[in-house]
Design a protein around this motif. Sequence first.
Motif, mmCIF file in Angstrom:
data_model
loop_
_atom_site.group_PDB
_atom_site.id
_atom_site.type_symbol
_atom_site.label_atom_id
_atom_site.label_comp_id
_atom_site.label_asym_id
_atom_site.label_seq_id
_atom_site.Cartn_x
_atom_site.Cartn_y
_atom_site.Cartn_z
ATOM 1 N N LYS A 24 0.846 -1.188 0.000
ATOM 2 C CA LYS A 24 0.000 0.000 0.000
ATOM 3 C C LYS A 24 0.887 1.246 0.000
ATOM 4 C CE LYS A 24 -3.686 -2.222 2.588
ATOM 5 N NZ LYS A 24 -4.477 -2.211 3.818
ATOM 6 N N PRO A 25 0.500 2.295 -0.690
ATOM 7 C CA PRO A 25 1.299 3.514 -0.675
ATOM 8 C C PRO A 25 1.244 4.170 0.706
ATOM 9 C CG PRO A 25 -0.743 3.862 -1.863
ATOM 10 C CD PRO A 25 -0.664 2.407 -1.555
ATOM 11 N N GLN A 26 2.382 4.676 1.126
ATOM 12 C CA GLN A 26 2.477 5.321 2.432
ATOM 13 C C GLN A 26 2.394 6.824 2.233
ATOM 14 O OE1 GLN A 26 6.061 3.845 4.176
ATOM 15 N NE2 GLN A 26 5.358 1.738 4.120
ATOM 16 N N THR A 27 1.199 7.331 2.280
ATOM 17 C CA THR A 27 0.976 8.744 2.012
ATOM 18 C C THR A 27 0.559 9.477 3.270
ATOM 19 O OG1 THR A 27 -1.295 8.268 1.392
ATOM 20 C CG2 THR A 27 0.324 8.314 -0.391
ATOM 21 N N GLY A 28 1.189 9.157 4.377
ATOM 22 C CA GLY A 28 0.866 9.829 5.625
ATOM 23 C C GLY A 28 1.310 11.278 5.585
ATOM 24 N N GLY A 29 0.579 12.123 6.248
ATOM 25 C CA GLY A 29 0.903 13.539 6.282
ATOM 26 C C GLY A 29 1.997 13.876 7.266
ATOM 27 N N GLY A 30 2.462 12.914 8.033
ATOM 28 C CA GLY A 30 3.483 13.196 9.023
ATOM 29 C C GLY A 30 2.857 13.483 10.375
ATOM 30 N N VAL A 31 3.696 13.829 11.293
ATOM 31 C CA VAL A 31 3.254 14.094 12.653
ATOM 32 C C VAL A 31 2.921 15.578 12.777
ATOM 33 C CG1 VAL A 31 3.924 14.040 15.071
ATOM 34 C CG2 VAL A 31 4.696 12.256 13.546
ATOM 35 N N THR A 32 1.783 15.867 13.322
ATOM 36 C CA THR A 32 1.414 17.256 13.576
ATOM 37 C C THR A 32 1.272 17.456 15.079
ATOM 38 O OG1 THR A 32 -0.920 16.723 13.360
ATOM 39 C CG2 THR A 32 0.198 17.465 11.378
ATOM 40 N N TYR A 33 1.728 18.566 15.533
ATOM 41 C CA TYR A 33 1.671 18.888 16.952
ATOM 42 C C TYR A 33 0.708 20.049 17.166
ATOM 43 C CZ TYR A 33 5.890 16.089 17.130
ATOM 44 O OH TYR A 33 6.796 15.066 17.026
ATOM 45 N N ASP A 34 -0.046 19.952 18.215
ATOM 46 C CA ASP A 34 -0.984 21.022 18.523
ATOM 47 C C ASP A 34 -0.303 22.159 19.262
ATOM 48 O OD1 ASP A 34 -3.591 18.638 19.283
ATOM 49 O OD2 ASP A 34 -3.048 19.577 17.401
ATOM 50 N N ALA A 35 0.684 21.836 20.066
ATOM 51 C CA ALA A 35 1.370 22.840 20.864
ATOM 52 C C ALA A 35 2.873 22.683 20.676
ATOM 53 C CB ALA A 35 1.011 22.665 22.334
ATOM 54 N N PRO A 36 3.628 23.758 20.829
ATOM 55 C CA PRO A 36 5.085 23.629 20.724
ATOM 56 C C PRO A 36 5.631 22.804 21.889
ATOM 57 C CG PRO A 36 4.472 25.847 21.397
ATOM 58 C CD PRO A 36 3.206 25.130 21.063
ATOM 59 N N PRO A 37 6.793 22.178 21.714
ATOM 60 C CA PRO A 37 7.311 21.300 22.767
ATOM 61 C C PRO A 37 7.633 22.025 24.067
ATOM 62 C CG PRO A 37 8.857 21.440 20.937
ATOM 63 C CD PRO A 37 7.629 22.174 20.547
ATOM 64 N N TYR A 38 7.940 23.308 23.997
ATOM 65 C CA TYR A 38 8.286 24.031 25.217
ATOM 66 C C TYR A 38 7.057 24.446 26.024
ATOM 67 C CZ TYR A 38 7.368 28.024 22.181
ATOM 68 O OH TYR A 38 6.798 28.914 21.305
ATOM 69 N N ALA A 39 5.872 24.134 25.527
ATOM 70 C CA ALA A 39 4.656 24.499 26.255
ATOM 71 C C ALA A 39 4.469 23.653 27.508
ATOM 72 C CB ALA A 39 3.440 24.364 25.350
ATOM 73 N N GLY A 40 5.089 22.479 27.550
ATOM 74 C CA GLY A 40 4.995 21.639 28.741
ATOM 75 C C GLY A 40 3.876 20.631 28.645
ATOM 76 N N THR A 41 3.906 19.671 29.563
ATOM 77 C CA THR A 41 2.908 18.610 29.560
ATOM 78 C C THR A 41 2.020 18.642 30.786
ATOM 79 O OG1 THR A 41 4.424 17.121 30.682
ATOM 80 C CG2 THR A 41 4.447 17.096 28.284
#
Length: 77
Positions: A24-41
């Motif tokens: 199957k073709p791998q046409t994933g859009g990649g990883v998207t993040y909602d917040a920048p990494p420095y925003a904290g968890t």
Amino acid sequence: MKTRAWHVLGALGAAVALTACGEKPQTGGGVTYDAPPYAGTGSNFTSPDWKAGDAGSWEQKLKARMQYGQNEYNRVR
């Protein structure tokens, strides 16, 4: 008559075997993040000097971590 049946079964078997070769073709859009990494968890397991949401503090901690904690070149010497 029997040889024709064997040929048909052979052709069906080959067709079934070749369908496993498709990919199957791998046409994933990649990883998207909602917040920048420095925003904290919101976790309690963070460095006491780091301020969540401060990009400068985040970069300073990453530089210190790379220099002293996880840089294999500095550890070997």
